[in-house]
Every structure is written in C-alpha cells, then in structure tokens.
Design an enzyme around this catalytic site. Structure first.
Site, PDB file in Angstrom:
ATOM      1  N   ASP A  47       0.841  -1.204   0.000  1.00  0.00           N
ATOM      2  CA  ASP A  47       0.000   0.000   0.000  1.00  0.00           C
ATOM      3  C   ASP A  47       0.869   1.245   0.000  1.00  0.00           C
ATOM      4  OD1 ASP A  47      -2.878   1.250   0.825  1.00  0.00           O
ATOM      5  OD2 ASP A  47      -1.250   2.283   1.883  1.00  0.00           O
ATOM      6  N   TYR A  52       2.915  10.000  -0.650  1.00  0.00           N
ATOM      7  CA  TYR A  52       4.027   9.450   0.121  1.00  0.00           C
ATOM      8  C   TYR A  52       5.371   9.710  -0.543  1.00  0.00           C
ATOM      9  CZ  TYR A  52       0.388   6.668   2.499  1.00  0.00           C
ATOM     10  OH  TYR A  52      -0.723   6.254   3.179  1.00  0.00           O
ATOM     11  N   LYS A  77      -3.021   5.837  -3.869  1.00  0.00           N
ATOM     12  CA  LYS A  77      -4.100   6.772  -3.563  1.00  0.00           C
ATOM     13  C   LYS A  77      -3.935   8.088  -4.319  1.00  0.00           C
ATOM     14  CE  LYS A  77      -3.779   4.964   1.129  1.00  0.00           C
ATOM     15  NZ  LYS A  77      -2.370   4.522   0.984  1.00  0.00           N
ATOM     16  N   HIS A 110      -7.726   9.701  -1.278  1.00  0.00           N
ATOM     17  CA  HIS A 110      -6.974   9.767  -0.024  1.00  0.00           C
ATOM     18  C   HIS A 110      -7.800  10.372   1.117  1.00  0.00           C
ATOM     19  CE1 HIS A 110      -2.496   9.636   1.191  1.00  0.00           C
ATOM     20  NE2 HIS A 110      -3.235   9.492   2.262  1.00  0.00           N
TER      21      HIS A 110
END
Length: 293
Positions: A47, A52, A77, A110
């Site tokens: 994931d 990120y 996401k 998200h």
C-alpha cells in the site's frame, strides 16, 4: 517464499490479502528494499500513495523481488490536489508510470473534502471509468466518515470496495465498521499497531502505545508472541485488513508471523475493551481543501 495471509473478497469479487505492507513515512531510499523484503517474506499486498513520494521505489521493490506481478496486490491513492475528473485521470497515469505498472489493483481517494465535495465526486467518477476500462481492478476511499461514504454512494454508481481508516486497539471504530458491513465495504486499517499516537503530535494520547498495554502484553506472553503480533492477529480475527509499516527486515517478518495461532473470543473482546474513542490522526469531517498546504 509462498504467500502468507488470508484473503478478503471485495464487493466486486476481487480477492485482496488481509495483511499487507504500508509505506507511509518510509523514506524513498529505504522503500525499495523493504518492499522486496516483504514480498520475499510472503507479503502480497503493498500500500502506497502519491502523497508518500515513494511510488517509484515501490515499483522498484516489486521488480527486484522476483515475485510475479500477478501475485502482488498494489494499492495507491489519489492526492487532494488532483481531485476533479480530468485531473484524476492524469494523476492515475502519473502514479502508474511511477510504479512502472500497466494496471493497479486498488485505487483510493486519499480524503474527502467536506466543503468541496463536488470535486471528490468528480474524482471518484473518473475512478469508475478507470475501473470500467480495466485499468484498475477495484476502487475505494480512505479516511471517509460514515456520512461522507453514504453521500459518495448516493452520487455515484460503484460502491467503494474499501475504506482505509485509522483503526487500532485504542480506536476501534465499531460504528463505522458496522456501516461498512451493511454497505459491503471492506475495512482496511492504517496505523494498525497504534503508531499514530507516537508520530502525530496532535494525538490526544500522544506517546501511548497499545503494544505496551498490560492486556496486550499478557495475551502475547500466553501465546509466546510479541504484542505487535497479537494486535495484528486481533485485526485478522475480525475480518479486517491491516497494513503495518516497517523498513526493518526483522519487524517485517515478525508482523507476518501471525497465521499460526488464533485469539479466543474473550481475548478479542479484551482488546476491544481498550478502545478510548479517541482518534490519533486527522478527523475526516474537519478536512479542508487547504488543510495540507
């Protein structure tokens, strides 16, 4: 290494591993190695998220692992700045290019924008097109409250397969999980070990970890397991999906070694009883378009 983890069936029939590796706050230079380690240790769910900043390294780790792409369930996401129909389609292409993949297993929103929900709906409708076109196998959301989830379902055609939310022994989200069960949405748990209370400065219980709770420690001693293994097993026992994060090989291995024991109903209830009702991370109903700059 053969795959570990039980499987969960999503509302469109796609199977998803219940246990996966999360890479939130994994530095890019550590991400590829941790993904490779996890896959070689038997993980089959990874994931990540555009926000990120490590999608490229996730893809690199998958390729290095030697595990066939078809055996790996990959989630990323859509970030808030890319909401809207056309922007979502462009952002998806960017994420896919970063990952070096030709399809995605699960694509999530998200967050929702409570005060700008139209853009959230438009983004999800673009994800519906990606699903219809076969570019993603399932779509869902992350950090949605029950009300936001119902509003989205009322305005779109595909019920989200997953809602990924904060969930750990100090914040068990029972009411939201009941809503998910009624709607056919799988609950996936970020910060499943309660680490959000250690890294989120605004957490009401900052510094408090379920892994140090006497109830969890006692159960762990009973089974010859670590507190982390007991907590992750607690998630699995309840049909939840958990995505613990680690970049340390021994922790990655420890977190997956949870399929050779089971908790009793009383033990699950004892961990449930640790719930404080206090979330450590951001409140989904308080997110604004400029919340994250």
């Amino acid at each position: 290494m053969t795959a570990k983890s039980t499987m969960l069936t999503l509302n469109n029939g796609v199977e998803m591993p219940a246990l996966g590796l999360g890479v939130f706050q994994s530095a890019p230079e550590e991400t590829a190695a941790s993904v490779t380690t996890a896959l070689q240790d038997g993980y089959r769910l990874i994931d990540t998220a555009a926000a990120y900043g490590n999608e490229k390294e996730v893809g690199e780790g998958i390729r290095r692992s030697g595990v066939d792409r078809g055996e790996v369930f990959v989630t990323t996401k859509l970030w808030l700045s890319d909401y809207g129909y056309d922007a979502t389609l462009r952002a998806f292409d960017t994420s896919l290019d970063n990952l070096g993949l030709d399809y995605l297993d699960l694509y999530l929103l998200h967050f929702a924008f409570p005060s700008a929900f139209d853009s959230t709906v438009a983004a999800y409708k673009a994800m519906e097109k990606l699903l219809a076109d076969g570019r993603v196998r399932a779509i869902g959301v992350s950090n949605f409250s029950a009300g936001q989830l119902r509003d989205l379902i009322d305005r779109t055609d595909v019920v989200p397969a997953v809602n990924q939310v904060e969930l750990h022994p100090y914040f068990i989200q029972r009411e939201l999980r009941n809503v998910h069960a009624n709607l056919g949405v799988v609950t996936q748990d970020w910060s499943p070990l309660g680490g959000v209370n250690l890294y989120w400065s605004a957490a009401p219980q900052a510094g408090q970890s379920p892994l140090e709770d006497p109830t969890v420690v006692k159960i762990a001693a009973r089974y010859g397991k670590t507190p982390a293994q007991v907590v992750l097993r607690w998630h699995i026992e309840q049909g939840l999906s958990a995505i613990p994060k680690s970049v340390k090989a021994h922790r990655i291995a420890e977190n997956s070694n949870i399929f050779d024991f089971a908790l009793t109903a009383d033990e699950v209830a004892a961990v449930d009883a640790l719930d404080t009702g206090l979330r450590g991370g951001p409140d989904p109903d308080s997110i604004k378009a400029d919340s994250f700059g």
